[in-house]
Enzyme design. Structure first.
Site, mmCIF file in Angstrom:
data_model
loop_
_atom_site.group_PDB
_atom_site.id
_atom_site.type_symbol
_atom_site.label_atom_id
_atom_site.label_comp_id
_atom_site.label_asym_id
_atom_site.label_seq_id
_atom_site.Cartn_x
_atom_site.Cartn_y
_atom_site.Cartn_z
ATOM 1 N N SER A 1 2.830 3.748 -7.742
ATOM 2 C CA SER A 1 2.510 2.376 -8.122
ATOM 3 C C SER A 1 3.356 1.444 -7.274
ATOM 4 O O SER A 1 4.523 1.746 -6.985
ATOM 5 C CB SER A 1 2.842 2.148 -9.605
ATOM 6 O OG SER A 1 2.882 0.754 -9.881
ATOM 7 N N GLY B 1 -1.522 6.368 -2.825
ATOM 8 C CA GLY B 1 -2.645 6.244 -3.771
ATOM 9 C C GLY B 1 -3.753 5.383 -3.182
ATOM 10 O O GLY B 1 -4.938 5.742 -3.214
ATOM 11 N N HIS B 2 -3.355 4.240 -2.621
ATOM 12 C CA HIS B 2 -4.353 3.374 -1.974
ATOM 13 C C HIS B 2 -5.013 4.105 -0.801
ATOM 14 O O HIS B 2 -6.224 3.996 -0.589
ATOM 15 C CB HIS B 2 -3.700 2.097 -1.440
ATOM 16 C CG HIS B 2 -3.053 1.238 -2.484
ATOM 17 N ND1 HIS B 2 -1.684 1.061 -2.575
ATOM 18 C CD2 HIS B 2 -3.582 0.493 -3.483
ATOM 19 C CE1 HIS B 2 -1.403 0.236 -3.563
ATOM 20 N NE2 HIS B 2 -2.537 -0.123 -4.140
ATOM 21 N N LEU C 1 0.814 -1.218 0.000
ATOM 22 C CA LEU C 1 0.000 0.000 0.000
ATOM 23 C C LEU C 1 0.845 1.264 0.000
ATOM 24 O O LEU C 1 1.869 1.341 0.677
ATOM 25 C CB LEU C 1 -0.935 -0.005 1.218
ATOM 26 C CG LEU C 1 -1.887 -1.200 1.279
ATOM 27 C CD1 LEU C 1 -2.789 -1.096 2.514
ATOM 28 C CD2 LEU C 1 -2.739 -1.313 0.023
HETATM 29 P P1 AMP Z 1 -3.355 -2.367 -6.923
HETATM 30 O O1 AMP Z 1 -3.077 -2.712 -5.490
HETATM 31 O O2 AMP Z 1 -2.182 -1.806 -7.646
HETATM 32 O O3 AMP Z 1 -4.065 -3.464 -7.659
HETATM 33 O O4 AMP Z 1 -4.384 -1.162 -6.888
HETATM 34 C C1 AMP Z 1 -5.508 -1.185 -6.061
HETATM 35 C C2 AMP Z 1 -6.314 0.037 -6.348
HETATM 36 O O5 AMP Z 1 -5.527 1.204 -6.083
HETATM 37 C C3 AMP Z 1 -6.776 0.153 -7.812
HETATM 38 O O6 AMP Z 1 -8.102 0.658 -7.842
HETATM 39 C C4 AMP Z 1 -5.795 1.125 -8.387
HETATM 40 O O7 AMP Z 1 -6.297 1.842 -9.495
HETATM 41 C C5 AMP Z 1 -5.586 2.061 -7.199
HETATM 42 N N1 AMP Z 1 -4.325 2.810 -7.339
HETATM 43 C C6 AMP Z 1 -3.101 2.308 -7.594
HETATM 44 N N2 AMP Z 1 -2.208 3.320 -7.718
HETATM 45 C C7 AMP Z 1 -2.899 4.480 -7.543
HETATM 46 C C8 AMP Z 1 -2.555 5.860 -7.569
HETATM 47 N N3 AMP Z 1 -1.305 6.272 -7.803
HETATM 48 N N4 AMP Z 1 -3.539 6.772 -7.360
HETATM 49 C C9 AMP Z 1 -4.823 6.374 -7.123
HETATM 50 N N5 AMP Z 1 -5.208 5.075 -7.090
HETATM 51 C C10 AMP Z 1 -4.266 4.151 -7.295
#
Ligand code: AMP
Length: 288
Positions: free
Chosen positions: A188, A39-40, A36
């Site tokens: 990311s 963004g999360h 996490l």
């Molecule tokens: P992930 O854990 O990468 O699968 O992402 C989980 C959620 O977090 C997804 O809805 C992604 O789009 C969102 N997410 C990932 N990176 C960001 C970011 N930089 N800004 C906003 N949401 C994000």
């Protein structure tokens, strides 16, 4: 603040959520694969605004990884994630094992047409079936009133919206703008694979997209703007997978005269790490 409570089974998740519902509380879900970052946490903050109770799921979903991708090395750190969530007042973390999500003999796959086609699906043909299947399961398991996703994965957000509509899943899907480093690089979990130097160069992806979106918005022919963006992305040290202009809702090719919002989306690899990003395209009045 104490770490949030964790459940690992669907039965336990359902039990907790049923108790909240009996008290008339609204439930929000934030699906993640862990590792996490801010963004999360922005999604979690939105979830807390949208409902009385917030569940964060942490599950590295094997079915969305191709055999050559980074499933084995994807960063996993449940303790660290619980620490990151401690200050957020999340009510529950759902952290199932693979066998809980895909029991022996699991044979059902959700495939979505429309917005799944093209873009990410070219390099990752199995990706959206994996995503749609696991997100459908999570929405059903959690019976959430609302689920929050990031625009960072813009095509994924469109696929999830389509899937929830098509399957009549009564969960409102919310999308939130991308959270970025000051350099513009989208946060990311995969940025952790990059050296400091490559991370600095990687900010060229967002810079190129922003400039191209501005140029298209002020009337420059899209082909020219996209060609320049591609050259800039490659000059930053990336190998480009795609940079494409699409309708922001349908993800079909964009018609600047439609009066609809557009979206510029790209994927590119730097130092062996594949990054994606996207920005809105707004055509200035009187241009098209
Ligand atoms: P992930 O854990 O990468 O699968 O992402 C989980 C959620 O977090 C997804 O809805 C992604 O789009 C969102 N997410 C990932 N990176 C960001 C970011 N930089 N800004 C906003 N949401 C994000």
């Amino acid at each position: 603040m104490p770490a949030p409570a964790v459940v690992t089974t669907v039965e336990a998740l359902r039990g907790v959520v049923a108790g909240w519902r009996r008290n008339g509380q609204r439930v929000a879900l934030v699906p993640t694969m862990g590792a996490l970052h801010a963004g999360h946490l922005a999604l979690v903050a939105e979830a807390r605004r949208a409902a009385n109770r917030t569940v964060v799921s942490i599950f590295v979903n094997p079915t969305q990884f191709a055999p050559h991708e980074d499933l084995a090395t994807y960063p996993r750190n449940l303790e660290g994630d619980l620490g990151a969530l401690s200050p957020t007042d999340v009510d529950l973390v759902f952290a199932p094992q693979v066998g809980e999500m895909y029991p022996e003999g699991a044979s059902t796959v959700v495939t979505v047409g429309g917005p799944s086609e093209g873009l990410e699906s070219v390099a990752r043909p199995h990706f959206f079936a994996g995503v749609a299947t696991v997100v459908a399961k999570l929405l059903i398991q959690c019976a959430a009133d609302v689920a929050v996703f990031g625009e960072k994965d813009f095509q994924q957000l469109a696929v999830v919206r389509r899937m929830a509509r098509d399957l009549s899943i009564p969960t409102a899907i919310l999308g939130l703008p991308t959270v970025r480093e000051p350099s513009g690089l989208a946060l990311s979990s995969r940025n952790a694979y990059l050296s400091a130097e490559d991370r600095a160069r990687a900010s060229g992806l967002h810079a190129a997209l922003t400039d191209a979106a501005g140029a298209i918005g002020s009337g420059q022919p899209a082909v020219e703007a996209l060609t320049r963006a591609a050259a800039r992305i490659e000059a930053s040290g990336f190998t480009l997978d795609y940079v494409e202009l699409r309708d922001a809702e349908t993800l079909q090719p964009f018609d600047p005269s439609s009066g609809r919002p557009g979206r510029l989306l790209a994927a590119a690899r730097i130092a062996g790490v594949r990054l994606i990003d996207n920005v809105p395209v707004t055509i200035a009045p009187g241009i098209a």
